[in-house]
Design a protein around this motif. Structure first.
Motif, PDB file in Angstrom:
ATOM      1  N   GLU A  71       0.816  -1.214   0.000  1.00  0.00           N
ATOM      2  CA  GLU A  71       0.000   0.000   0.000  1.00  0.00           C
ATOM      3  C   GLU A  71       0.848   1.262   0.000  1.00  0.00           C
ATOM      4  N   THR A 101      -3.272  -3.335  -4.802  1.00  0.00           N
ATOM      5  CA  THR A 101      -3.332  -1.964  -4.301  1.00  0.00           C
ATOM      6  C   THR A 101      -3.435  -0.947  -5.429  1.00  0.00           C
ATOM      7  N   GLU A 104      -7.062  -1.040  -6.447  1.00  0.00           N
ATOM      8  CA  GLU A 104      -7.856  -0.400  -5.393  1.00  0.00           C
ATOM      9  C   GLU A 104      -7.999   1.101  -5.634  1.00  0.00           C
ATOM     10  N   ARG A 105      -6.958   1.724  -6.200  1.00  0.00           N
ATOM     11  CA  ARG A 105      -6.988   3.177  -6.413  1.00  0.00           C
ATOM     12  C   ARG A 105      -8.037   3.585  -7.452  1.00  0.00           C
ATOM     13  N   VAL A 107     -11.062   2.696  -7.442  1.00  0.00           N
ATOM     14  CA  VAL A 107     -12.349   2.852  -6.764  1.00  0.00           C
ATOM     15  C   VAL A 107     -12.634   4.312  -6.426  1.00  0.00           C
ATOM     16  N   SER A 108     -11.609   5.058  -6.028  1.00  0.00           N
ATOM     17  CA  SER A 108     -11.809   6.463  -5.631  1.00  0.00           C
ATOM     18  C   SER A 108     -12.405   7.308  -6.743  1.00  0.00           C
ATOM     19  N   ASN A 124      -9.911  -5.790   0.210  1.00  0.00           N
ATOM     20  CA  ASN A 124      -9.691  -4.357   0.395  1.00  0.00           C
ATOM     21  C   ASN A 124     -10.536  -3.545  -0.580  1.00  0.00           C
ATOM     22  N   ILE A 125     -10.635  -4.018  -1.807  1.00  0.00           N
ATOM     23  CA  ILE A 125     -11.422  -3.317  -2.825  1.00  0.00           C
ATOM     24  C   ILE A 125     -12.915  -3.395  -2.501  1.00  0.00           C
ATOM     25  N   CYS A 128     -13.836  -0.874   0.043  1.00  0.00           N
ATOM     26  CA  CYS A 128     -13.832   0.485  -0.516  1.00  0.00           C
ATOM     27  C   CYS A 128     -15.088   0.757  -1.346  1.00  0.00           C
TER      28      CYS A 128
END
Length: 251
Positions: A71, A101, A104-105, A107-108, A124-125, A128
């Motif tokens: 991360e 990771t 995952e970014r 998603v924002s 983790n996703i 989020c």
């Protein structure tokens, strides 16, 4: 199932470092010949060493790099890649986000999208995605890798066979002209399932993966429509990849 057994064998070896075929046969309720085949496969992948009557664990055998460590690596670059990836997503799309990771970014940048369906095997996703109004999130079931916090295995693969998506965003541990690789041999088949479920396949990797080999190959370079990486990726290696006809977008 074979992958679940092999994960169980490696989990057992992390605690004991030595295991006997009879012990595994009794524990997993399969024949000794089945255990021997599992151990042979794990040895071929560099994860164990077979001994007389059993196997020993190889120190630091890769089950993936822990999520908490990854991360903090290339955090700004991952945000830029995530933003560019989100630009490829349209309202109404169904997509797959591979565990990782960098994925995952993405998603924002989905908060202004409408009527999205997002399938992921990353815990983790999935967390989020909770609470984003325009997103229906589907978490892939299966055996959980406690190190990388993702699911894989037979049931995960069967789950993905039910779906067809517009785009799959895939992570990797290494990318060369010879192919795309992962640090964890146990996630190879679920990555294959994600690729097969998508009309378009996008590889999202930071520069440290470009030109780097890793443990377990899972796809040919030409199976990807686009590679998204950061602007500091080594130009010499990028040129080699472009020579294979793949589109590369620097973020």
């Amino acid at each position: 199932m074979r992958m679940e057994r092999q994960i169980e064998i490696l989990s057992f070896l992390r605690n004991t470092n030595v295991v006997q075929i009879k012990e595994l046969s009794d524990r997993l309720r399969v024949s000794r010949n089945t255990i021997r085949r599992d151990l042979k496969r794990l040895e071929e992948e560099g994860l164990v060493r077979i001994t007389h009557g059993g196997a020993v664990g190889i120190q630091n055998a890769p089950m993936g790099i822990p999520l908490g460590i990854r991360e903090d690596q290339y955090a700004e670059e991952k945000v830029r890649i995530g933003k560019k990836a989100a630009e490829l997503i349209q309202d109404g799309d169904a997509i797959i986000l591979d565990a990782g990771t960098t994925t995952e970014r993405i998603v924002s940048f989905l908060k202004d999208k409408k009527n999205l369906t997002v399938i992921t095997n990353g815990l983790n996703i999935a967390l989020c995605l909770l609470g984003i109004p325009g997103v229906t999130a589907l978490l892939v079931g299966g055996v959980m890798n406690e190190i990388t916090r993702c699911t894989a295995g037979f049931y995960a693969e069967e789950f993905l066979r039910q779906f067809h998506v517009s785009t799959a965003f895939i992570s990797a541990g290494g990318v060369t002209v010879d192919g795309v690789m992962n640090t964890n041999a146990f996630e190879v088949r679920i990555k294959r399932s994600m690729i097969q479920a998508a009309d378009r396949v996008v590889l999202v990797v930071t520069r440290d993966k470009i030109g780097k080999t890793s443990l377990a190959p899972f796809a040919k370079l030409e199976e990807f429509d686009v590679i998204l990486t950061d602007s500091k990726a080594p130009e010499e290696e990028l040129e080699k990849l472009r020579g294979k006809g793949v589109e590369i977008v620097l973020c």
